[in-house]
Design an enzyme around this catalytic site. Structure first.
Site, PDB file in Angstrom:
ATOM      1  N   GLU A   1       0.490   0.152  10.106  1.00  0.00           N
ATOM      2  CA  GLU A   1      -0.953  -0.141  10.173  1.00  0.00           C
ATOM      3  C   GLU A   1      -1.726   1.137  10.481  1.00  0.00           C
ATOM      4  O   GLU A   1      -2.785   1.094  11.101  1.00  0.00           O
ATOM      5  CB  GLU A   1      -1.263  -1.181  11.265  1.00  0.00           C
TER       6      GLU A   1
ATOM      7  N   LEU B   1       0.825  -1.201   0.000  1.00  0.00           N
ATOM      8  CA  LEU B   1       0.000   0.000   0.000  1.00  0.00           C
ATOM      9  C   LEU B   1       0.868   1.263   0.000  1.00  0.00           C
ATOM     10  O   LEU B   1       0.698   2.132  -0.847  1.00  0.00           O
ATOM     11  CB  LEU B   1      -0.923  -0.010   1.230  1.00  0.00           C
ATOM     12  N   THR B   2       1.812   1.304   0.920  1.00  0.00           N
ATOM     13  CA  THR B   2       2.610   2.523   1.127  1.00  0.00           C
ATOM     14  C   THR B   2       3.550   2.802  -0.034  1.00  0.00           C
ATOM     15  O   THR B   2       4.121   1.876  -0.624  1.00  0.00           O
ATOM     16  CB  THR B   2       3.441   2.356   2.407  1.00  0.00           C
TER      17      THR B   2
ATOM     18  N   GLY C   1      -9.342  -4.979  11.492  1.00  0.00           N
ATOM     19  CA  GLY C   1      -8.742  -6.226  11.956  1.00  0.00           C
ATOM     20  C   GLY C   1      -7.235  -6.129  12.013  1.00  0.00           C
ATOM     21  O   GLY C   1      -6.594  -6.615  12.943  1.00  0.00           O
ATOM     22  N   GLY C   2      -6.655  -5.484  10.996  1.00  0.00           N
ATOM     23  CA  GLY C   2      -5.207  -5.331  10.960  1.00  0.00           C
ATOM     24  C   GLY C   2      -4.710  -4.574  12.173  1.00  0.00           C
ATOM     25  O   GLY C   2      -3.646  -4.866  12.719  1.00  0.00           O
TER      26      GLY C   2
END
Lengths: 397, 250
Positions: A381, A146-147, A258-259
């Site tokens: 996260e 993602l990052t 959840g992460g």
């Protein structure tokens, strides 16, 4: 000089339970049974090797495969899809127990779980059949991308782009800080498919154009390889799209709560270990003719550590239960749990280091490794600052 | 071939025990399956994996929390479980001869070819139940097993005894009690823990099978004396004097 070296810290493994703090609030009998299984495994197969893995920067693929055999890699993937089909609270208990032995490996395990979950929730039958069994055994290692160098908290501003070309996507861009980078077999890539749409595309290692930066040298999480993942005209079939185009953000959101519980749970285990070591040290170490446990300043410090640990555990488990019950406030509580637990647990480990005096600074005493490992939980996260944005936005709207 | 494995729920070996006037304080204390019993379950599972036995039944005697140990046995690989329920204190009032009598009734009821159990439980360390059971059933026994081989209805067991290792052989049915080095129990995986939930668990109140006679009474429970420091003596005469007058050695 009273040296405590001959207290073989690495072999001092209590066989059952967290040594001193193991409340079972929120937990039913099944949770306790599973917690025991996870703790036993953690103490026997992870704790004795954690220091070595950190020092050698060794990624223990074999142990991860054993963790998979225990059922720990697809914990909340539905049974019909080939997963274990348990809830987030059980997952939290498992990760907390495993991170008692090794924070880094457990954190990587949470990523595998998350990737498997995303395929289970949003993939089509073909994708589920292809990937979930392989994730479930760690036959395939997964990473989540993602990052980017220029978009961390501002993830919507990502630049990696997948352009349609015939029946394929052609992907260009770069991701950074990817756990499992260069080692993982499969990359769940969050990228733009239009100016506004974020989508999730599965990219396998070995696809031409996919390359990796050097392995990053980090403060902690040394047992987990981290690198940039680079896409240079990477061509994948459009059937690798997970879910629908433009649904990437919704998918990420559903995985995020959840992460956050997962990473907070990893903090709990590491802090628990530092706490247990501290209690022993306070009794064993003597200065001015008395054990450290008789000095009020240290007693107060220890009392705060205990309180921090227990309250962190409570809010993490509550938030996990709220996700399981699809409570309307689950995002708010997950953000609070992540922010609070990661900060508090880092403080527990840091205070534990201080309590150990000079020995706390030596790697042989293991505390400093916990401090280094837990430090990043306050960042990834979703930074704890972003957590505060989420919390305040949720409450002030 | 059917195997009965007896398991006991005991105080966890890692915790610090608190002594009260009437015995060990069990309130809120962490309990777990007796380590030697767990080894017995593991051995039964390994025998089943080698296709030497067909069915494993785990049995325990105790209050309702005792079912935890049964579920652990089921998660390790037992097929069925029997819970003989009683509210008597399992670390004091449930004693070897009574247990052996109850187990004997179950053995006769269900027709087992082999009984496996731990050599002793770590709370009372009696090391009697297996031997008594064999006596009551008039079966051969092999205790302190560190190796078990079964073929054609014959059990060959290597026993760890004070003088070394002794190998005995007998025709089944028989009783074998298990020692530490027999095996290393596996971890219960989550899928197996979940499968265990649907395995049959039979509950029988103890009164239906026997009685607790409490023929052994516990008169005192005390913690070991706190270690006192030693003293350095100047010469042998002082040493002899202390040994006679203080340590009362002679």
């Amino acid at each position: 000089m009273q040296i405590i070296r001959n207290r073989l810290m690495v072999n001092h493994i209590p066989r059952f339970g967290f040594k001193y703090m193991s409340d079972s609030t929120f937990l039913n009998e099944e949770h306790l049974q599973i917690q025991k299984a996870a703790l036993d495994f953690s103490k026997e197969k992870m704790l004795p090797y954690s220091a070595e893995w950190d020092k050698k920067h060794h990624f223990p693929k074999d142990v991860l495969r054993e963790l998979a055999a225990m059922g720990f890699s697809t914990i909340y993937v539905k049974q019909e899809s080939g997963g274990v089909g348990l809830d987030r609270l059980t997952a939290s208990v498992i990760f907390e127990a495993l991170s008692y032995g090794d924070v880094t490996t457990t954190a990587y395990l949470t990523i595998q779980n998350m990737c498997a979950y995303m395929v289970d929730q949003f993939g089509n039958e073909e994708q589920k059949k292809t990937w979930i069994p392989r994730f479930g055994t760690f036959d395939a290692f997964a990473s989540y991308c993602l990052t980017e160098p220029n978009s961390g908290s501002d993830s919507k501003n990502m630049k990696t782009f997948a352009k349609k070309d015939g029946n394929d996507y052609v992907i260009n861009g770069s991701k950074c800080f990817i756990s499992g980078g260069s080692v993982s077999d499969v990359y769940l890539l969050m990228c733009k498919t239009s100016e506004k749409d974020v989508s999730c595309i599965i990219v396998e290692k070995g696809t031409p154009g996919l390359s990796f930066g050097k392995l990053e040298d980090k403060m902690g999480w040394n047992a987990s390889p981290t690198s940039m993942v680079l896409f240079d005209n990477v061509r994948v079939p459009q059937s690798n799209l997970l879910g629908k185009e433009g649904n990437g953000f919704k998918m990420a959101m559903s995985a995020l709560d959840g992460g956050r519980i997962n990473i907070a749970s990893c903090s709990l285990g590491g802090a628990s270990f530092a706490f247990d070591l501290s209690k022993d040290y306070l009794h064993d170490r003597k200065q001015f003719g008395q054990p450290l446990a008789s000095f009020q300043g240290l007693q107060f410090k220890f009392a705060d550590m205990a309180t921090n640990l227990v309250t962190s555990r409570l809010i993490v488990r509550q938030a996990a239960q709220m996700i399981d019950n699809n409570h309307p406030d689950k995002t708010l509580y997950s953000a609070m749990a992540k922010r609070y637990a990661t900060d508090s647990c880092f403080n527990v480990a840091n205070e534990a280091l201080q309590l150990h005096g000079g020995y706390g600074y030596l790697s042989e005493y293991q505390i400093e490794r916990i401090v280094r490992d837990l430090r990043v939980h306050q960042i990834l996260e979703g930074t704890n600052e972003i957590m505060k944005v989420i919390i305040s936005r949720n409450l002030l709207k | 071939m059917k195997v009965l494995v007896a398991v006991k729920r005991v105080v966890d070996s890692g915790i610090k025990v608190r002594v009260k006037p009437d015995g060990i304080d069990l309130q809120g204390v962490k309990m777990t399956i007796n380590p030697f019993c767990e080894i017995a379950v593991e051995e039964a599972v390994r025998l089943k994996e080698k296709k030497l036995i067909a069915e494993i039944v785990a049995i325990t005697i105790g209050p309702k929390q005792g079912a935890e140990s049964l579920r652990h046995a089921l998660a390790l690989g037992a097929d069925k479980a029997i819970h003989v329920t009683t509210d008597a204190r399992i670390d004091q009032a449930v004693q070897p001869l009574d247990i052996a009598n109850i187990l004997a009734k179950i053995v006769e009821r269900d027709n087992y070819n082999l009984v496996l159990m731990g050599k002793q439980s770590i709370d009372d360390d009696f090391n009697q139940t297996g031997q008594m059971l064999a006596g009551l059933l008039d079966w051969p026994q092999a205790t302190f097993a560190s190796n078990i081989q079964i073929s054609d209805g014959i059990a060959q067991v290597i026993r760890e005894i004070d003088g070394g290792l002794q190998t005995v052989k007998f025709k089944l049915p028989g009783v074998i009690t298990c020692d530490l080095r027999l095996n290393q129990p596996r971890f219960a995986s989550v899928p197996n823990i979940m499968k265990a939930k649907s395995k049959p668990l039979e509950t029988i109140p103890l009164e239906k099978l026997g009685k607790l006679h409490n023929s052994i009474q516990i008169t005192k429970t005390e913690a070991p004396a706190i270690r006192k420091g030693g003293a350095i003596v100047e010469n042998v005469d002082v040493l002899l004097q202390k040994l006679r007058n203080e340590a009362k050695l002679f």
